[in-house]
Design an enzyme around this catalytic site. Structure first.
Site, mmCIF file in Angstrom:
data_model
loop_
_atom_site.group_PDB
_atom_site.id
_atom_site.type_symbol
_atom_site.label_atom_id
_atom_site.label_comp_id
_atom_site.label_asym_id
_atom_site.label_seq_id
_atom_site.Cartn_x
_atom_site.Cartn_y
_atom_site.Cartn_z
ATOM 1 N N LYS A 1 0.829 -1.216 0.000
ATOM 2 C CA LYS A 1 0.000 0.000 0.000
ATOM 3 C C LYS A 1 0.853 1.251 0.000
ATOM 4 O O LYS A 1 0.465 2.265 -0.578
ATOM 5 C CB LYS A 1 -0.965 -0.007 1.192
ATOM 6 C CG LYS A 1 -2.095 -0.994 0.994
ATOM 7 C CD LYS A 1 -3.343 -0.593 1.736
ATOM 8 C CE LYS A 1 -4.493 -1.528 1.354
ATOM 9 N NZ LYS A 1 -5.523 -1.622 2.371
ATOM 10 N N LYS B 1 -4.237 -10.508 -6.633
ATOM 11 C CA LYS B 1 -5.575 -10.866 -6.154
ATOM 12 C C LYS B 1 -6.614 -9.875 -6.685
ATOM 13 O O LYS B 1 -6.280 -8.716 -6.977
ATOM 14 C CB LYS B 1 -5.617 -10.928 -4.624
ATOM 15 C CG LYS B 1 -5.662 -9.594 -3.944
ATOM 16 C CD LYS B 1 -6.158 -9.695 -2.494
ATOM 17 C CE LYS B 1 -6.256 -8.278 -1.949
ATOM 18 N NZ LYS B 1 -6.868 -8.127 -0.676
ATOM 19 N N LYS C 1 -10.911 -4.542 -4.836
ATOM 20 C CA LYS C 1 -11.801 -3.432 -5.195
ATOM 21 C C LYS C 1 -11.058 -2.111 -5.293
ATOM 22 O O LYS C 1 -11.589 -1.136 -5.798
ATOM 23 C CB LYS C 1 -12.978 -3.345 -4.225
ATOM 24 C CG LYS C 1 -12.583 -3.226 -2.775
ATOM 25 C CD LYS C 1 -13.731 -3.601 -1.851
ATOM 26 C CE LYS C 1 -13.157 -4.069 -0.522
ATOM 27 N NZ LYS C 1 -14.042 -4.826 0.296
HETATM 28 P P1 TYM Z 1 -10.796 -7.005 2.899
HETATM 29 O O1 TYM Z 1 -11.867 -5.989 3.063
HETATM 30 O O2 TYM Z 1 -9.705 -6.712 1.927
HETATM 31 O O3 TYM Z 1 -11.420 -8.407 2.522
HETATM 32 C C1 TYM Z 1 -12.455 -9.016 3.284
HETATM 33 C C2 TYM Z 1 -12.341 -10.522 3.206
HETATM 34 O O4 TYM Z 1 -12.339 -10.947 1.859
HETATM 35 C C3 TYM Z 1 -11.171 -11.729 1.601
HETATM 36 N N1 TYM Z 1 -10.723 -11.431 0.229
HETATM 37 C C4 TYM Z 1 -10.537 -12.348 -0.713
HETATM 38 N N2 TYM Z 1 -10.668 -13.681 -0.703
HETATM 39 C C5 TYM Z 1 -10.386 -14.321 -1.845
HETATM 40 N N3 TYM Z 1 -9.986 -13.705 -2.988
HETATM 41 C C6 TYM Z 1 -9.854 -12.364 -3.038
HETATM 42 N N4 TYM Z 1 -9.487 -11.780 -4.160
HETATM 43 C C7 TYM Z 1 -10.125 -11.620 -1.859
HETATM 44 N N5 TYM Z 1 -10.093 -10.310 -1.561
HETATM 45 C C8 TYM Z 1 -10.455 -10.211 -0.279
HETATM 46 C C9 TYM Z 1 -10.155 -11.258 2.645
HETATM 47 O O5 TYM Z 1 -9.167 -12.233 2.897
HETATM 48 C C10 TYM Z 1 -11.035 -11.026 3.836
HETATM 49 O O6 TYM Z 1 -11.290 -12.241 4.523
HETATM 50 N N6 TYM Z 1 -7.913 -6.146 6.899
HETATM 51 C C11 TYM Z 1 -9.118 -6.821 6.431
HETATM 52 C C12 TYM Z 1 -10.383 -6.413 7.171
HETATM 53 C C13 TYM Z 1 -10.292 -6.661 8.633
HETATM 54 C C14 TYM Z 1 -10.372 -7.930 9.265
HETATM 55 C C15 TYM Z 1 -10.243 -7.645 10.666
HETATM 56 C C16 TYM Z 1 -10.531 -9.240 8.800
HETATM 57 C C17 TYM Z 1 -10.138 -5.696 9.572
HETATM 58 N N7 TYM Z 1 -10.107 -6.301 10.801
HETATM 59 C C18 TYM Z 1 -10.268 -8.669 11.593
HETATM 60 C C19 TYM Z 1 -10.556 -10.261 9.748
HETATM 61 C C20 TYM Z 1 -10.420 -9.973 11.129
HETATM 62 C C21 TYM Z 1 -9.326 -6.480 4.972
HETATM 63 O O7 TYM Z 1 -8.858 -5.471 4.503
HETATM 64 O O8 TYM Z 1 -10.158 -7.353 4.330
#
Ligand code: TYM
Length: 340
Positions: A123, A205, A208
């Site tokens: 990032k 990956k 969004k």
């Molecule tokens: P985020 O918002 O990027 O994604 C949310 C969830 O979706 C999964 N994910 C994917 N899985 C498969 N293929 C993909 N292309 C893909 N893109 C996203 C992510 O692994 C996630 O499970 N930091 C985290 C949000 C967060 C969080 C937490 C998650 C904040 N606090 C505590 C778990 C526990 C994030 O940015 O996820």
């Protein structure tokens, strides 16, 4: 509409999951890799699921648009099958304990540990004009999100494994100093949907925050847009629908995975079904399968969207439920470190 949310079932194990409200909706990667699994796990586990809005401000957001995104993403969770009667669904910033515990845990996290986080490196390369300290300490807030609720499992995609590992290390360190305060959470990674890749560059990956809108499918994309994006998906020149462990095949492997997760068909069945077809036919079939997969979600979203009072009520009740659980852990942490 009224509901209750029963999180008192102590026979069930607890899972916690979070998702950022960046962009107008979630991606197909979020859905296949995460949300769909969370929705399926609600019967078997005590589930807590939240919109990680505090995490999202590590990148500049336009305030009025951001407020709407938080609301829409919460609504979308319901449309994707998250049930406020079964799970605690809430917005992170409505539960103050997240930010409070993050400060305490920051004092138990080493600078070197944070420097090794690949997401920070990615990032800060992507947004060189805004390498703020929130971006750096992001994993501490994530550790607080998790540890507050004493979950047994955290279902995440491959991309979040490193953050979860850090949360576990912080918890072990804190417990070592102060006795058993935190449950050590285990990752729960769905085998096939752990990583859905970009349609434009299958080495990355699906995300969004990608600048190229053809790289990802948004859950709320209209059918014709979904079909168009799949038609443009990057593949290779072999024109054979086979799943191979070969970097050249990453694009077609990704499409096969998406088709398999959308239809429930196995990879070998898919290879047989399309043995006499080329990539053009297959891309269309994948697009159509995804349109059908997402159709009921889009329809439910439209219905929920008309009842804003219900969504607000869900947010309020979910936040109250989560705050009560979080307060128990925070009180214990404060007591252990000697705070009043
Ligand atoms: P985020 O918002 O990027 O994604 C949310 C969830 O979706 C999964 N994910 C994917 N899985 C498969 N293929 C993909 N292309 C893909 N893109 C996203 C992510 O692994 C996630 O499970 N930091 C985290 C949000 C967060 C969080 C937490 C998650 C904040 N606090 C505590 C778990 C526990 C994030 O940015 O996820």
């Amino acid at each position: 509409m009224t509901f209750t949310c029963n999180m008192e079932n102590t026979d069930k194990k607890t899972i916690l999951s979070g998702i950022q409200p960046t962009g107008v909706s979630f991606t197909l990667g979020n859905f296949l890799g995460a949300i769909r699994c969370w929705a399926q796990m609600q019967e078997e586990y005590n589930c807590l699921t939240f919109i990680a809005d505090l995490h999202a401000i590590t990148i500049r957001q336009e305030p009025s648009l951001f407020r709407k995104q938080i609301f829409d993403c919460f609504t979308l969770l319901l449309a994707c099958g998250m049930d406020p009667e079964k799970s605690a669904l809430f917005v992170q910033s409505q539960v103050h304990a997240h930010a409070e515990l993050a400060w305490v845990l920051g004092c138990y996290t080493q600078f070197g540990e944070l420097s090794r986080m690949t997401q920070f490196k990615d990032k800060s390369t992507k947004y060189p004009e805004n390498i703020n300290s929130g971006l750096f300490t992001y994993p501490i807030l994530q550790a607080a999100d998790i540890l507050l609720y004493q979950p047994h499992y955290v279902p995440v995609g491959e991309d979040q494994k490193q953050h979860l590992e850090l949360a576990r290390n912080i918890a072990v360190r804190f417990n070592h100093n102060h006795g058993d305060v935190f449950t050590i959470p285990a990752p729960y990674i769905s085998k096939s949907g752990g990583k859905i890749n970009s349609l434009a560059d299958p080495s990355k990956k699906m995300s969004k925050s990608d600048q190229n809108i053809n790289a990802y499918i948004s859950i709320l994309d209209p059918p014709e847009v979904i079909i168009k994006k799949f038609k443009r998906a990057v593949t290779d020149s072999e024109n054979k629908i086979v799943f191979k462990d070969d970097i050249e095949k990453r694009g077609i492997n990704n499409l096969i995975t998406i088709y398999s997760l959308s239809t429930g068909n196995s990879i070998s069945d898919i290879e047989n079904e399309f043995a006499n077809n080329g990539y053009g036919d297959f891309k269309l079939a994948v697009g159509e399968a995804v349109v059908e997969l997402l159709r009921p979600i889009r329809e439910k979203f439209e219905i929920y969207n008309k009842d804003k009072a219900y969504i607000q009520e869900c947010q309020q009740k979910g936040a109250e439920k989560a705050a009560a659980l979080a307060a128990r852990t925070l009180r214990k942490v404060y007591r252990k470190v000697g705070l009043r």
